[in-house]
Write a protein that holds these residues in place. Structure first.
Motif, PDB file in Angstrom:
ATOM      1  N   VAL A 129       0.821  -1.214   0.000  1.00 48.54           N
ATOM      2  CA  VAL A 129       0.000   0.000   0.000  1.00 48.54           C
ATOM      3  C   VAL A 129       0.855   1.264   0.000  1.00 48.54           C
ATOM      4  O   VAL A 129       0.322   2.364  -0.094  1.00 48.54           O
ATOM      5  CB  VAL A 129      -1.000   0.020   1.186  1.00 48.54           C
ATOM      6  CG1 VAL A 129      -2.024  -1.101   1.028  1.00 48.54           C
ATOM      7  CG2 VAL A 129      -0.294  -0.061   2.520  1.00 48.54           C
ATOM      8  N   GLY A 130       2.170   1.106   0.093  1.00 46.30           N
ATOM      9  CA  GLY A 130       3.054   2.255   0.041  1.00 46.30           C
ATOM     10  C   GLY A 130       4.494   1.819  -0.112  1.00 46.30           C
ATOM     11  O   GLY A 130       4.878   0.756   0.360  1.00 46.30           O
ATOM     12  N   CYS A 174      20.058   6.920  -2.069  1.00 50.44           N
ATOM     13  CA  CYS A 174      20.881   5.880  -1.445  1.00 50.44           C
ATOM     14  C   CYS A 174      20.181   5.165  -0.298  1.00 50.44           C
ATOM     15  O   CYS A 174      20.671   4.164   0.183  1.00 50.44           O
ATOM     16  CB  CYS A 174      22.192   6.491  -0.953  1.00 50.44           C
ATOM     17  SG  CYS A 174      23.197   7.151  -2.276  1.00 50.44           S
ATOM     18  N   ARG A 175      19.060   5.711   0.170  1.00 50.77           N
ATOM     19  CA  ARG A 175      18.359   5.079   1.280  1.00 50.77           C
ATOM     20  C   ARG A 175      17.724   3.768   0.852  1.00 50.77           C
ATOM     21  O   ARG A 175      17.185   3.663  -0.239  1.00 50.77           O
ATOM     22  CB  ARG A 175      17.255   5.993   1.790  1.00 50.77           C
ATOM     23  CG  ARG A 175      17.768   7.097   2.656  1.00 50.77           C
ATOM     24  CD  ARG A 175      16.664   7.917   3.302  1.00 50.77           C
ATOM     25  NE  ARG A 175      15.399   7.236   3.423  1.00 50.77           N
ATOM     26  CZ  ARG A 175      14.227   7.834   3.268  1.00 50.77           C
ATOM     27  NH1 ARG A 175      14.176   9.119   2.974  1.00 50.77           N
ATOM     28  NH2 ARG A 175      13.119   7.176   3.418  1.00 50.77           N
ATOM     29  N   ALA A 176      17.751   2.800   1.738  1.00 53.09           N
ATOM     30  CA  ALA A 176      17.064   1.542   1.461  1.00 53.09           C
ATOM     31  C   ALA A 176      15.571   1.796   1.450  1.00 53.09           C
ATOM     32  O   ALA A 176      15.046   2.481   2.322  1.00 53.09           O
ATOM     33  CB  ALA A 176      17.402   0.502   2.519  1.00 53.09           C
ATOM     34  N   GLN A 177      14.865   1.279   0.463  1.00 54.01           N
ATOM     35  CA  GLN A 177      13.421   1.464   0.417  1.00 54.01           C
ATOM     36  C   GLN A 177      12.736   0.575   1.429  1.00 54.01           C
ATOM     37  O   GLN A 177      13.224  -0.501   1.780  1.00 54.01           O
ATOM     38  CB  GLN A 177      12.886   1.147  -0.974  1.00 54.01           C
ATOM     39  CG  GLN A 177      13.191   2.216  -1.974  1.00 54.01           C
ATOM     40  CD  GLN A 177      12.357   2.041  -3.234  1.00 54.01           C
ATOM     41  OE1 GLN A 177      11.872   0.969  -3.520  1.00 54.01           O
ATOM     42  NE2 GLN A 177      12.210   3.097  -3.972  1.00 54.01           N
ATOM     43  N   THR A 178      11.610   1.054   1.910  1.00 54.51           N
ATOM     44  CA  THR A 178      10.763   0.267   2.794  1.00 54.51           C
ATOM     45  C   THR A 178       9.361   0.242   2.186  1.00 54.51           C
ATOM     46  O   THR A 178       9.034   1.061   1.333  1.00 54.51           O
ATOM     47  CB  THR A 178      10.704   0.851   4.218  1.00 54.51           C
ATOM     48  OG1 THR A 178      10.211   2.181   4.164  1.00 54.51           O
ATOM     49  CG2 THR A 178      12.077   0.825   4.871  1.00 54.51           C
ATOM     50  N   VAL A 179       8.565  -0.726   2.619  1.00 55.43           N
ATOM     51  CA  VAL A 179       7.217  -0.854   2.090  1.00 55.43           C
ATOM     52  C   VAL A 179       6.208  -0.921   3.227  1.00 55.43           C
ATOM     53  O   VAL A 179       6.530  -1.328   4.344  1.00 55.43           O
ATOM     54  CB  VAL A 179       7.069  -2.117   1.195  1.00 55.43           C
ATOM     55  CG1 VAL A 179       7.924  -2.000  -0.050  1.00 55.43           C
ATOM     56  CG2 VAL A 179       7.403  -3.393   1.944  1.00 55.43           C
ATOM     57  N   ASP A 180       4.993  -0.480   2.935  1.00 55.00           N
ATOM     58  CA  ASP A 180       3.848  -0.640   3.825  1.00 55.00           C
ATOM     59  C   ASP A 180       2.997  -1.755   3.233  1.00 55.00           C
ATOM     60  O   ASP A 180       2.719  -1.752   2.026  1.00 55.00           O
ATOM     61  CB  ASP A 180       3.014   0.634   3.895  1.00 55.00           C
ATOM     62  CG  ASP A 180       3.783   1.831   4.422  1.00 55.00           C
ATOM     63  OD1 ASP A 180       4.826   1.650   5.084  1.00 55.00           O
ATOM     64  OD2 ASP A 180       3.345   2.955   4.170  1.00 55.00           O
ATOM     65  N   THR A 230      -1.924  -2.076   9.226  1.00 58.84           N
ATOM     66  CA  THR A 230      -0.918  -1.951   8.172  1.00 58.84           C
ATOM     67  C   THR A 230       0.471  -2.021   8.790  1.00 58.84           C
ATOM     68  O   THR A 230       0.749  -1.390   9.808  1.00 58.84           O
ATOM     69  CB  THR A 230      -1.087  -0.616   7.419  1.00 58.84           C
ATOM     70  OG1 THR A 230      -2.397  -0.576   6.861  1.00 58.84           O
ATOM     71  CG2 THR A 230      -0.058  -0.468   6.312  1.00 58.84           C
ATOM     72  N   LEU A 231       1.347  -2.812   8.190  1.00 59.22           N
ATOM     73  CA  LEU A 231       2.738  -2.894   8.613  1.00 59.22           C
ATOM     74  C   LEU A 231       3.480  -1.764   7.913  1.00 59.22           C
ATOM     75  O   LEU A 231       3.580  -1.750   6.685  1.00 59.22           O
ATOM     76  CB  LEU A 231       3.335  -4.242   8.218  1.00 59.22           C
ATOM     77  CG  LEU A 231       2.589  -5.477   8.716  1.00 59.22           C
ATOM     78  CD1 LEU A 231       3.284  -6.747   8.204  1.00 59.22           C
ATOM     79  CD2 LEU A 231       2.513  -5.487  10.231  1.00 59.22           C
ATOM     80  N   HIS A 232       3.994  -0.818   8.677  1.00 60.18           N
ATOM     81  CA  HIS A 232       4.628   0.373   8.114  1.00 60.18           C
ATOM     82  C   HIS A 232       6.142   0.242   8.069  1.00 60.18           C
ATOM     83  O   HIS A 232       6.770  -0.127   9.057  1.00 60.18           O
ATOM     84  CB  HIS A 232       4.270   1.615   8.943  1.00 60.18           C
ATOM     85  CG  HIS A 232       2.832   1.981   8.841  1.00 60.18           C
ATOM     86  ND1 HIS A 232       2.312   2.679   7.776  1.00 60.18           N
ATOM     87  CD2 HIS A 232       1.787   1.731   9.667  1.00 60.18           C
ATOM     88  CE1 HIS A 232       1.018   2.853   7.958  1.00 60.18           C
ATOM     89  NE2 HIS A 232       0.664   2.286   9.087  1.00 60.18           N
ATOM     90  N   ARG A 233       6.690   0.548   6.912  1.00 58.81           N
ATOM     91  CA  ARG A 233       8.139   0.676   6.707  1.00 58.81           C
ATOM     92  C   ARG A 233       8.923  -0.593   7.012  1.00 58.81           C
ATOM     93  O   ARG A 233       9.914  -0.583   7.719  1.00 58.81           O
ATOM     94  CB  ARG A 233       8.668   1.866   7.469  1.00 58.81           C
ATOM     95  CG  ARG A 233       8.001   3.159   6.982  1.00 58.81           C
ATOM     96  CD  ARG A 233       8.914   4.319   7.122  1.00 58.81           C
ATOM     97  NE  ARG A 233       8.262   5.540   6.662  1.00 58.81           N
ATOM     98  CZ  ARG A 233       8.672   6.265   5.627  1.00 58.81           C
ATOM     99  NH1 ARG A 233       9.721   5.921   4.940  1.00 58.81           N
ATOM    100  NH2 ARG A 233       8.029   7.358   5.278  1.00 58.81           N
ATOM    101  N   TYR A 234       8.482  -1.689   6.434  1.00 59.65           N
ATOM    102  CA  TYR A 234       9.222  -2.945   6.535  1.00 59.65           C
ATOM    103  C   TYR A 234      10.140  -3.092   5.336  1.00 59.65           C
ATOM    104  O   TYR A 234       9.825  -2.618   4.238  1.00 59.65           O
ATOM    105  CB  TYR A 234       8.260  -4.147   6.591  1.00 59.65           C
ATOM    106  CG  TYR A 234       7.788  -4.430   7.992  1.00 59.65           C
ATOM    107  CD1 TYR A 234       8.288  -5.515   8.693  1.00 59.65           C
ATOM    108  CD2 TYR A 234       6.877  -3.596   8.621  1.00 59.65           C
ATOM    109  CE1 TYR A 234       7.869  -5.768   9.992  1.00 59.65           C
ATOM    110  CE2 TYR A 234       6.462  -3.842   9.919  1.00 59.65           C
ATOM    111  CZ  TYR A 234       6.959  -4.922  10.592  1.00 59.65           C
ATOM    112  OH  TYR A 234       6.553  -5.162  11.864  1.00 59.65           O
ATOM    113  N   LEU A 235      11.265  -3.773   5.517  1.00 62.40           N
ATOM    114  CA  LEU A 235      12.170  -4.011   4.395  1.00 62.40           C
ATOM    115  C   LEU A 235      11.505  -4.941   3.390  1.00 62.40           C
ATOM    116  O   LEU A 235      10.898  -5.948   3.772  1.00 62.40           O
ATOM    117  CB  LEU A 235      13.478  -4.633   4.885  1.00 62.40           C
ATOM    118  CG  LEU A 235      14.333  -3.726   5.760  1.00 62.40           C
ATOM    119  CD1 LEU A 235      15.539  -4.499   6.294  1.00 62.40           C
ATOM    120  CD2 LEU A 235      14.783  -2.496   4.996  1.00 62.40           C
ATOM    121  N   PRO A 236      11.603  -4.623   2.112  1.00 62.28           N
ATOM    122  CA  PRO A 236      10.954  -5.450   1.090  1.00 62.28           C
ATOM    123  C   PRO A 236      11.440  -6.891   1.082  1.00 62.28           C
ATOM    124  O   PRO A 236      10.711  -7.781   0.671  1.00 62.28           O
ATOM    125  CB  PRO A 236      11.300  -4.762  -0.226  1.00 62.28           C
ATOM    126  CG  PRO A 236      11.868  -3.452   0.121  1.00 62.28           C
ATOM    127  CD  PRO A 236      12.276  -3.478   1.552  1.00 62.28           C
TER     128      PRO A 236
END
Length: 68
Positions: A34-35, A41-47, A55-61
């Motif tokens: 959902v996000g 350079c920052r590691a992306q995170t996903v919701d 909703t699980l916020h800002r977890y590593l893909p």
């Protein structure tokens, strides 16, 4: 990194089953991206949203695997 292939709306399951168990979510439950956060350079995170769970916020893909 797995996030390069993930987009909002993609369906995912846990790649890291230990995380699913720790969160009390069935290990094969399907969630939706959902996000997506991060740039440069920052590691992306996903919701990720799972039915019946907040909703699980800002977890590593890498914690998730995209499914078709």
């Amino acid at each position: 990194m797995a996030s390069a292939t993930m987009h909002p709306g993609d369906q995912v399951v846990f790649e890291r089953l230990d995380v699913a168990e720790l969160l009390g979510i069935w290990r094969h439950a399907r969630g939706r991206i959902v996000g997506i956060h991060g740039q440069g350079c920052r590691a992306q995170t996903v919701d990720v949203k799972f039915d019946g769970h907040a909703t699980l916020h800002r977890y590593l893909p890498d914690v998730f695997r995209r499914i078709h």
